[in-house]
Enzyme design. Structure first.
Site, PDB file in Angstrom:
ATOM      1  N   ARG A  31      41.286 -27.695  19.704  1.00  0.00           N
ATOM      2  CA  ARG A  31      41.082 -28.206  20.997  1.00  0.00           C
ATOM      3  C   ARG A  31      42.477 -27.772  21.987  1.00  0.00           C
ATOM      4  NH1 ARG A  31      38.254 -34.206  20.049  1.00  0.00           N
ATOM      5  NH2 ARG A  31      36.241 -33.182  19.576  1.00  0.00           N
ATOM      6  N   GLU A  43      35.035 -23.193  13.933  1.00  0.00           N
ATOM      7  CA  GLU A  43      33.760 -23.355  13.497  1.00  0.00           C
ATOM      8  C   GLU A  43      33.220 -22.848  12.536  1.00  0.00           C
ATOM      9  OE1 GLU A  43      31.985 -25.246  15.787  1.00  0.00           O
ATOM     10  OE2 GLU A  43      33.503 -25.536  17.286  1.00  0.00           O
ATOM     11  N   GLN A  48      30.399 -26.768   7.327  1.00  0.00           N
ATOM     12  CA  GLN A  48      30.109 -27.810   6.360  1.00  0.00           C
ATOM     13  C   GLN A  48      31.173 -28.589   5.832  1.00  0.00           C
ATOM     14  OE1 GLN A  48      28.524 -24.332   5.169  1.00  0.00           O
ATOM     15  NE2 GLN A  48      26.569 -25.130   4.447  1.00  0.00           N
ATOM     16  N   THR A  49      32.202 -28.746   6.697  1.00  0.00           N
ATOM     17  CA  THR A  49      33.337 -29.596   6.183  1.00  0.00           C
ATOM     18  C   THR A  49      33.807 -30.533   7.500  1.00  0.00           C
ATOM     19  OG1 THR A  49      34.111 -27.543   4.883  1.00  0.00           O
ATOM     20  CG2 THR A  49      35.750 -29.441   5.000  1.00  0.00           C
ATOM     21  N   LEU A  86      38.175 -25.164   0.438  1.00  0.00           N
ATOM     22  CA  LEU A  86      37.123 -25.598   1.381  1.00  0.00           C
ATOM     23  C   LEU A  86      35.685 -25.577   0.791  1.00  0.00           C
ATOM     24  CD1 LEU A  86      38.321 -23.862   4.782  1.00  0.00           C
ATOM     25  CD2 LEU A  86      37.630 -26.317   4.463  1.00  0.00           C
ATOM     26  N   GLY A  87      35.494 -24.530  -0.118  1.00  0.00           N
ATOM     27  CA  GLY A  87      34.131 -24.376  -0.659  1.00  0.00           C
ATOM     28  C   GLY A  87      33.345 -23.675   0.244  1.00  0.00           C
ATOM     29  N   TYR A 126      23.905 -22.685  17.193  1.00  0.00           N
ATOM     30  CA  TYR A 126      24.964 -23.534  17.378  1.00  0.00           C
ATOM     31  C   TYR A 126      26.245 -23.043  17.641  1.00  0.00           C
ATOM     32  CZ  TYR A 126      28.964 -26.369  16.814  1.00  0.00           C
ATOM     33  OH  TYR A 126      30.366 -26.956  16.842  1.00  0.00           O
ATOM     34  N   ASP A 144      24.884 -29.090  17.556  1.00  0.00           N
ATOM     35  CA  ASP A 144      24.781 -29.510  16.060  1.00  0.00           C
ATOM     36  C   ASP A 144      24.103 -31.042  15.721  1.00  0.00           C
ATOM     37  OD1 ASP A 144      26.661 -31.497  16.737  1.00  0.00           O
ATOM     38  OD2 ASP A 144      28.351 -30.875  15.517  1.00  0.00           O
ATOM     39  N   CYS A 209      29.605 -48.436  23.228  1.00  0.00           N
ATOM     40  CA  CYS A 209      29.437 -46.967  23.616  1.00  0.00           C
ATOM     41  C   CYS A 209      29.538 -46.853  25.332  1.00  0.00           C
ATOM     42  CB  CYS A 209      28.118 -46.617  23.206  1.00  0.00           C
ATOM     43  SG  CYS A 209      27.749 -44.879  23.677  1.00  0.00           S
TER      44      CYS A 209
HETATM   45  S1  SF4 Z   1      24.000 -46.369  23.522  1.00  0.00           S
HETATM   46 FE1  SF4 Z   1      23.916 -46.422  21.211  1.00  0.00          FE
HETATM   47  S2  SF4 Z   1      22.320 -44.837  20.665  1.00  0.00           S
HETATM   48 FE2  SF4 Z   1      22.762 -44.566  22.898  1.00  0.00          FE
HETATM   49  S3  SF4 Z   1      24.516 -42.861  22.842  1.00  0.00           S
HETATM   50 FE3  SF4 Z   1      25.455 -44.630  22.669  1.00  0.00          FE
HETATM   51  S4  SF4 Z   1      25.708 -45.429  20.645  1.00  0.00           S
HETATM   52 FE4  SF4 Z   1      23.914 -43.879  20.722  1.00  0.00          FE
END
Ligand code: SF4
Length: 231
Positions: A31, A43, A48-49, A86-87, A126, A144, A209
Site C-alpha cells: 500500500r 497480488e 492463495q496466501t 509460499l506454496g 480480479y 475478490d 461496522c
Molecule cells: S453491516 Fe454487517 S453485513 Fe453489512 S457490511 Fe457491515 S459487517 Fe457486513
C-alpha cells in the site's frame, strides 16, 4: 427508517467506508507503492496466501528480483527458490512468464488497462482490476472473495447463485468512485479491508461496522450481540 435508494445508499456506503479506512486501514508494504511490478508480485502472492504470511515473502522476493526485467531473465528454478515457503508454485511460474511477456511485448511496462492485463499469464478478472486500481489508480472494480461478500451482504442479500458474479461486478462498477485517482485506489483497498477485518466469512460484525446504516444485511439482521450471521 427506510433504506435509501441505491445511488444515495452507494454514496453513503462510499463516504463511510473511506472515512473508516483512513483511520483503520492497515499499513501494508504494497500500500506504500504504486510500482506496477511490485503490485503485481503482491497480488500473485495474495491469490492463495493470507496477508500476514505474504509480507515477509514479498520483501524477500523483491530484494532478489527488484524489477520486471530482473525477473524476466531469471532461471525458472531460481524463481521457484525465491518463492519457497509460499506454496502453489504455479503462481511463481505464471509470474515469471508474465514478466517475460511484459518485457518482450510491452516494453517492460505492465499495462494499465484491465482488458490488456487479463490477457497476461496468471491474471484473472480480479487481478486485472487490482493491478489497474492499485498501481494506476484506475476507477475499476476488483472483486475478490472478500469484496464479493461485502457487496452481496450490503446490496444484494437475496441474490440467487446463478447470476451472482455478473450482478456483483455490475454493482462493484456502480459504487466505485467515478474518477481515476487516489480515491478510487482507497475505495478498493477499503472494501477489501472491510471484508478481511469486519465483514468476514465467519461472522459479519455489524455492531462495529462503519457502513451499517448503508447495508441491507446490517440493518435487517440485527441480533442482541450486535452481530449478523454470515450471509
Ligand atoms: S453491516 Fe454487517 S453485513 Fe453489512 S457490511 Fe457491515 S459487517 Fe457486513
Amino acid at each position: 427508517m427506510a433504506l435509501k435508494s441505491t445511488p444515495a445508499r452507494a454514496a453513503e456506503f462510499r463516504r463511510r467506508l473511506l472515512r473508516w479506512f483512513r483511520r483503520h486501514g492497515r499499513d501494508l508494504p504494497w500500500r506504500r507503492t504504486r510500482d506496477p511490478y511490485h503490485i503485481t508480485v503482491a497480488e500473485f502472492m495474495l491469490q492463495q496466501t493470507q496477508v500476514g504470511r505474504v509480507q515477509g515473502y514479498y520483501n524477500h522476493f523483491l530484494e532478489r528480483y527488484p524489477t520486471v526485467e530482473s525477473l524476466a531473465v531469471a532461471e525458472p528454478a531460481r524463481v521457484r527458490e525465491a518463492w519457497a515457503g509460499l506454496g502453489y508454485y504455479r503462481r511463481a511460474d505464471n509470474l515469471h512468464l508474465l514478466a517475460r511477456t511484459v518485457v518482450e511485448h510491452h516494453d517492460g511496462i505492465i499495462p494499465s488497462d484491465p482488458a490488456h492485463l487479463v490477457l497476461l499469464p496468471g491474471v484473472g478478472r480480479y487481478t486485472a482490476g487490482a493491478v489497474a486500481s492499485f498501481a494506476y489508480e484506475r476507477a475499476t472494480p476488483a472483486i475478490d472473495t472478500n469484496v464479493a461478500r461485502v457487496i452481496r451482504r450490503a446490496f444484494h442479500p437475496r441474490l440467487g447463485r446463478g447470476r451472482e458474479q455478473r450482478r456483483l461486478w455490475e454493482t462493484g462498477a456502480a459504487i466505485i468512485p467515478r474518477r481515476n485517482g487516489p480515491t478510487a485506489w482507497a475505495f478498493n483497498q477499503a472494501i477489501m479491508e472491510l471484508g478481511a477485518l469486519v465483514c468476514t466469512a465467519r461472522v459479519a460484525r455489524c455492531g462495529e461496522c462503519p457502513v451499517r446504516p448503508a447495508c441491507a444485511t446490517g440493518r435487517r439482521k440485527e441480533t442482541p450481540q450486535g452481530g449478523a450471521k454470515g450471509a
